[in-house]
Scaffold this motif. Structure first.
Motif, PDB file in Angstrom:
ATOM      1  N   ASP A  56       0.844  -1.196   0.000  1.00 22.02           N
ATOM      2  CA  ASP A  56       0.000   0.000   0.000  1.00 22.02           C
ATOM      3  C   ASP A  56       0.879   1.245   0.000  1.00 22.02           C
ATOM      4  OD1 ASP A  56      -2.277   1.576   0.082  1.00 22.02           O
ATOM      5  OD2 ASP A  56      -2.383   1.548   2.259  1.00 22.02           O
ATOM      6  N   SER A  57       0.362   2.306  -0.561  1.00 27.06           N
ATOM      7  CA  SER A  57       1.021   3.606  -0.497  1.00 27.06           C
ATOM      8  C   SER A  57      -0.046   4.670  -0.694  1.00 27.06           C
ATOM      9  CB  SER A  57       2.105   3.739  -1.572  1.00 27.06           C
ATOM     10  OG  SER A  57       2.750   4.996  -1.464  1.00 27.06           O
ATOM     11  N   ILE A  58       0.228   5.859  -0.163  1.00 28.28           N
ATOM     12  CA  ILE A  58      -0.697   6.973  -0.341  1.00 28.28           C
ATOM     13  C   ILE A  58       0.127   8.253  -0.333  1.00 28.28           C
ATOM     14  CG2 ILE A  58      -1.192   7.310   2.126  1.00 28.28           C
ATOM     15  CD1 ILE A  58      -4.150   7.711   1.306  1.00 28.28           C
ATOM     16  N   PRO A  59      -0.111   9.181  -1.239  1.00 27.92           N
ATOM     17  CA  PRO A  59       0.721  10.394  -1.300  1.00 27.92           C
ATOM     18  C   PRO A  59       0.443  11.336  -0.139  1.00 27.92           C
ATOM     19  CG  PRO A  59      -1.034  10.498  -2.929  1.00 27.92           C
ATOM     20  CD  PRO A  59      -1.081   9.126  -2.345  1.00 27.92           C
ATOM     21  N   GLU A  80       5.750  13.866  -1.191  1.00 25.86           N
ATOM     22  CA  GLU A  80       6.106  12.563  -0.635  1.00 25.86           C
ATOM     23  C   GLU A  80       5.070  11.567  -1.153  1.00 25.86           C
ATOM     24  OE1 GLU A  80       6.222  13.566   3.499  1.00 25.86           O
ATOM     25  OE2 GLU A  80       7.828  15.031   3.186  1.00 25.86           O
ATOM     26  N   ASP A  81       5.288  11.105  -2.382  1.00 25.80           N
ATOM     27  CA  ASP A  81       4.235  10.429  -3.132  1.00 25.80           C
ATOM     28  C   ASP A  81       4.317   8.911  -3.122  1.00 25.80           C
ATOM     29  OD1 ASP A  81       6.505  10.352  -4.658  1.00 25.80           O
ATOM     30  OD2 ASP A  81       5.582  11.103  -6.498  1.00 25.80           O
ATOM     31  N   HIS A  82       5.280   8.349  -2.387  1.00 29.41           N
ATOM     32  CA  HIS A  82       5.319   6.893  -2.211  1.00 29.41           C
ATOM     33  C   HIS A  82       5.861   6.600  -0.829  1.00 29.41           C
ATOM     34  CE1 HIS A  82       6.815   2.745  -2.312  1.00 29.41           C
ATOM     35  NE2 HIS A  82       5.847   2.543  -3.181  1.00 29.41           N
ATOM     36  N   VAL A  83       5.092   5.856  -0.047  1.00 30.00           N
ATOM     37  CA  VAL A  83       5.482   5.578   1.341  1.00 30.00           C
ATOM     38  C   VAL A  83       5.389   4.072   1.605  1.00 30.00           C
ATOM     39  CG1 VAL A  83       4.819   7.855   2.168  1.00 30.00           C
ATOM     40  CG2 VAL A  83       3.124   6.021   2.147  1.00 30.00           C
TER      41      VAL A  83
END
Length: 499
Positions: free
Chosen positions: A402-405, A411-414
């Motif tokens: 999962d990722s959310i900006p 900071e567009d990939h976590v």
């Protein structure tokens, strides 16, 4: 004495200083590196060079320049505004580990923080003044910003701490012990919170418990083997050497040693030709869990000694680079791997529990009841185990996919690594209880088989466990038994059953 260098900390050393309270000191080489790095930051401020996080805003505000007279205010504002953690608190032992790991990372000398800051982290660690840190609110990239901000608040005299079994205001505790709050200088706030120490600390504590549980699962499975009169040929070394996985070979070897001399286990053809997979494939399944745990251990030990903040200072300040070492992807993968690996220990354990209680699968009293029908015995223990392994399956869904900006898409990939570490810890707790249920059922089966016929090592383990939970005489509140054995399994004195 464990000497921190920023580069050499091991999981075994963490265990000794966090749990056994072994003393910690700082190497002179790391002190020299820290001092040079801080001097570089001071020069940058004096020369008015524009460097991210030193005299600029943060995240999407990285292009906003900050005047020299506001540099200290900038750092304090950063800590206060980023302390947005919510939910249940991290266990105190995790908070304690965060202090140690953050100090160790700063000792690498790439962060620009003063030595006094690191010394204060270790002073809090020594005095067992542990920051109160909410467990939710980190995306696992840009560091564990929210959790580490709650840790940093304590250094400036704000927030709350665990102290002598209570949660107290930091300012009150610092006054009690005679410590003054610190004033953060240029880059120090950012150096404290741009890191992966929340997810890594949760991972460290989880791993140490998972490793303990993995060893215990082999001993418990050995008791089940005796309770079900399992076939030991499946553990013959030649089988496992033929496949080639060292962890599988070692698991089979330990179980052979635990069962040496048993009069309850059988050989091929004596009672049946083959056992069910949950018995026959113990080395293959448990061994695969060990493979995963070995991977997790390697990644955690790298991360414990990693520079994970931003920017990093090299060559005495001549080279300062904004990068992304705060991104938690390596730990996120490791935590997801640990979730799956430990969940499988519980999965196969629950299947062994079913074989212990189901009268269609064994020749024992139905549900191990002393009076089948009148008394239900272990019937609902299996329900409980089934519920826990089912819950584990939902928790084992990988957080790292999962990722959310965030920060206006800067900071567009976590990584979501901190979520993964929290879920891994919950799976470990659930699996501990499943194995506790297996142990209770295995012991009850062994009462019917004959304790005097057990192998020496399994009998010794049985006798110790029986001090915690007595045999079934009649139905009782088994929840208390499960909790008691679960607690016993977590205790340090039974942390390893290796021969």
């Amino acid at each position: 004495m464990v000497i921190l260098t920023g580069n050499t900390l091991t999981l075994e050393e963490v265990r000794r200083v966090v749990f056994d309270k072994e003393e910690v000191s700082i190497s002179q080489e790391s002190i020299d590196r820290v001092n040079k790095s801080h001097e570089a930051v001071q020069r940058i401020v004096k020369e008015k060079r524009v460097i991210y996080g030193i005299n600029t805003g943060f995240g999407k505000f990285s292009d906003v320049l900050i005047d020299e007279e506001h540099v200290e205010e900038l750092q304090l504002n950063l800590i206060r505004s980023h302390a947005c953690g919510v939910g249940e608190l991290f266990p105190e032992v995790v908070s304690r580990t965060m202090l140690l790991l953050r100090a160790n990372a700063l000792l690498k000398g790439y962060s620009g923080a003063r030595l006094v800051l690191i010394e204060r982290l270790l002073e809090l660690f020594k005095r067992e003044i542990h920051p109160v840190v909410p467990s939710q609110g980190s995306l696992g990239a840009s560091g564990d910003l929210a959790p580490l901000s709650h840790l940093a608040l304590v250094l400036v005299g704000e927030g709350q701490v665990f102290y002598k079994g209570e949660i107290k205001e930091t300012k009150e505790v610092l006054s009690i012990v005679g410590l003054e709050p610190l004033t953060l200088q240029a880059k120090e706030g950012l150096a404290l919170i741009n890191g992966t120490q929340a997810m890594t600390s949760m991972g460290v504590i989880g791993y140490l418990e998972a490793e303990k549980l993995a060893y215990q699962s082999e001993m418990i499975a050995s008791l089940t083997m005796e309770g079900l009169r399992g076939i030991t040929d499946a553990f013959d070394e030649d089988i496992h050497l033929a496949r080639g996985y060292s962890q599988q070979v070692e698991t089979a070897k330990r179980i052979r040693e635990y069962l040496a001399g048993s009069q309850l286990t059988t050989r091929q053809g004596e009672l049946r030709v083959q056992d069910a997979y949950s018995l026959r494939c113990i080395p293959q399944v448990h061994g695969a869990t060990w493979q995963a745990l070995d991977y997790v251990k390697e990644k955690i030990e790298i991360e414990m000694n990693a520079a994970t903040d931003n920017p990093l200072i090299f060559d005495d300040g001549e080279k300062i680079i904004s990068g992304g070492n705060f991104h938690g992807q390596p730990i996120a993968f490791a935590m997801d791997f640990m979730k799956i690996a430990v969940a499988e220990l519980a999965n196969i354990s629950e299947r062994r529990i079913e074989r212990l209680v189901n009268p269609q699968l064994n020749d024992l009293p139905a549900f191990l009841s002393p009076e089948p029908g009148l008394q239900s015995g272990a019937m609902i223990m299996q329900y409980c185990a089934a519920s826990l392994v089912s819950e584990n399956k939902t928790l084992a869904h990988p957080a790292s996919v999962d990722s959310i900006p965030s920060s206006a898409n800067q900071e567009d990939h976590v990584s979501m690594g901190t979520i993964g570490s929290r879920h891994a810890y919950q799976i470990i707790q659930n699996s501990n209880k499943v194995l506790a249920i297996e142990l209770i059922c295995a012991m009850e089966a062994l009462d019917y088989r004959g304790i005097d016929k057990m192998a020496e090592q399994t009998r010794n383990y049985y006798m110790n466990a029986r001090k915690i939970v007595p045999s079934f005489k009649k139905d009782r509140v088994f929840s208390k038994d499960i909790e008691a054995i679960s607690t016993w399994l977590r205790e340090e004195k039974v942390s390893s059953v290796q021969s």
